[in-house]
Design a protein around this motif. Structure first.
Motif, PDB file in Angstrom:
ATOM      1  N   GLN A 131       0.724  -0.835  -0.030  1.00 19.13           N
ATOM      2  CA  GLN A 131       0.033   0.221   0.144  1.00 19.13           C
ATOM      3  C   GLN A 131       0.596   1.409  -0.027  1.00 19.13           C
ATOM      4  OE1 GLN A 131      -1.938  -1.057   3.172  1.00 19.13           O
ATOM      5  NE2 GLN A 131      -3.415  -1.598   2.911  1.00 19.13           N
ATOM      6  N   THR A 155      -3.030   0.333  -3.895  1.00 17.69           N
ATOM      7  CA  THR A 155      -2.397  -0.486  -3.525  1.00 17.69           C
ATOM      8  C   THR A 155      -2.134  -1.519  -4.170  1.00 17.69           C
ATOM      9  OG1 THR A 155      -4.262  -0.481  -1.181  1.00 17.69           O
ATOM     10  CG2 THR A 155      -2.802  -2.091  -2.217  1.00 17.69           C
ATOM     11  N   ALA A 177      -6.983   3.982  -3.085  1.00 20.00           N
ATOM     12  CA  ALA A 177      -7.374   3.393  -2.213  1.00 20.00           C
ATOM     13  C   ALA A 177      -6.757   4.383  -1.360  1.00 20.00           C
ATOM     14  CB  ALA A 177      -5.957   2.109  -1.870  1.00 20.00           C
ATOM     15  N   ASN A 224      -7.021   6.242   2.777  1.00 19.94           N
ATOM     16  CA  ASN A 224      -6.499   5.537   4.932  1.00 19.94           C
ATOM     17  C   ASN A 224      -7.602   7.415   5.426  1.00 19.94           C
ATOM     18  OD1 ASN A 224      -4.675   7.732   5.811  1.00 19.94           O
ATOM     19  ND2 ASN A 224      -3.985   7.575   3.696  1.00 19.94           N
ATOM     20  N   THR A 242      -9.342  -0.314   0.348  1.00 26.42           N
ATOM     21  CA  THR A 242      -8.837  -0.211  -1.046  1.00 26.42           C
ATOM     22  C   THR A 242     -10.190  -0.985  -2.701  1.00 26.42           C
ATOM     23  OG1 THR A 242      -7.131  -1.002  -0.469  1.00 26.42           O
ATOM     24  CG2 THR A 242      -7.185  -1.488  -3.165  1.00 26.42           C
ATOM     25  N   TYR A 255     -15.447  -1.928  -1.630  1.00 29.36           N
ATOM     26  CA  TYR A 255     -14.411  -1.667  -1.248  1.00 29.36           C
ATOM     27  C   TYR A 255     -13.403  -3.426   0.321  1.00 29.36           C
ATOM     28  CZ  TYR A 255     -13.706   2.846  -2.505  1.00 29.36           C
ATOM     29  OH  TYR A 255     -13.896   3.963  -4.469  1.00 29.36           O
TER      30      TYR A 255
END
Length: 210
Positions: A104, A131, A146, A148, A172, A196
């Motif tokens: 990642q 990713t 992806a 976060n 992801t 996801y």
């Protein structure tokens, strides 16, 4: 590949510790951790309806640059050697499908919630990236969008060294499927739903500032 990455991280750590005390805008944090499992549905498969990445250890690094006293730009690399399992439509049971190496790569930033007069500094973080799945057994590798969201704590031992604990949710993109979308006003209509791979990475590491 992974051995070269580990050697590079160690070399950077050594170089950082040898630098004289100046501005210390850069911060490198090699870490080890654990990544939870997650799955997404498959379409047009005869016997399998879901694919799951299994939980396993992770390792990698954070690289941060201090833009101000309370904001840092950040790059995150997390490596997760694991397996994918597939769920049988008839039985609902998961069986191992193939091994994979999941990397990642995330670009973003974090906001420190206390100033640098404190040794313990909680923070919130977010970012965007991609990713990369390197799959075994002749299965095609995959690169997907992806992002976060997370946070954690930093503890400053001295001007050069500290400790960091981090919790990061890293969804992801897995697949798209037909479904129904309902807006905040209660109107629902057919739409393509993006599915996801919902995973969480928990990590801890040693930070070196230079």
């Amino acid at each position: 590949m992974k051995t070269r990455a580990a050697c590079l991280i160690l070399a950077l750590c050594f170089c950082a510790s040898a630098l004289p005390a100046q501005t210390h805008r850069w911060e490198l944090t090699p870490f080890i951790g654990f990544e939870t499992r997650g799955s997404y549905p498959l379409q047009n498969a005869l016997q399998v309806d879901r694919l799951r990445a299994n939980a396993n250890i992770s390792f990698g690094t954070f690289l941060d640059y201090s833009v101000s006293d309370n904001f840092q730009a950040e790059f995150l690399w997390a490596h997760n050697p694991t397996q994918y399992s597939e769920r049988n439509i008839a039985t609902g049971q998961y069986t191992k499908a193939f091994n994979t190496q999941i990397d990642q790569y995330q670009f973003g930033g974090l906001i420190l919630l206390r100033d640098d007069r404190h040794k313990v500094r909680p923070y919130m973080a977010t970012g965007l990236g991609f990713t990369r799945d390197s799959n075994s057994g002749g299965n095609p590798s995959r690169t997907a969008f992806a992002f976060n969201i997370g946070g954690g704590l930093k503890y400053e031992v001295n001007r050069f060294v500290g400790f960091r604990s981090d919790v990061r949710w890293i969804p992801t993109y897995g697949s798209s499927s037909p479904g129904t979308y309902c807006d905040p006003f209660g109107f629902c209509y057919p739409a393509t739903i993006r599915n996801y791979l919902q995973r969480v990475n928990l990590s801890t590491g040693v930070s070196i500032r230079f």
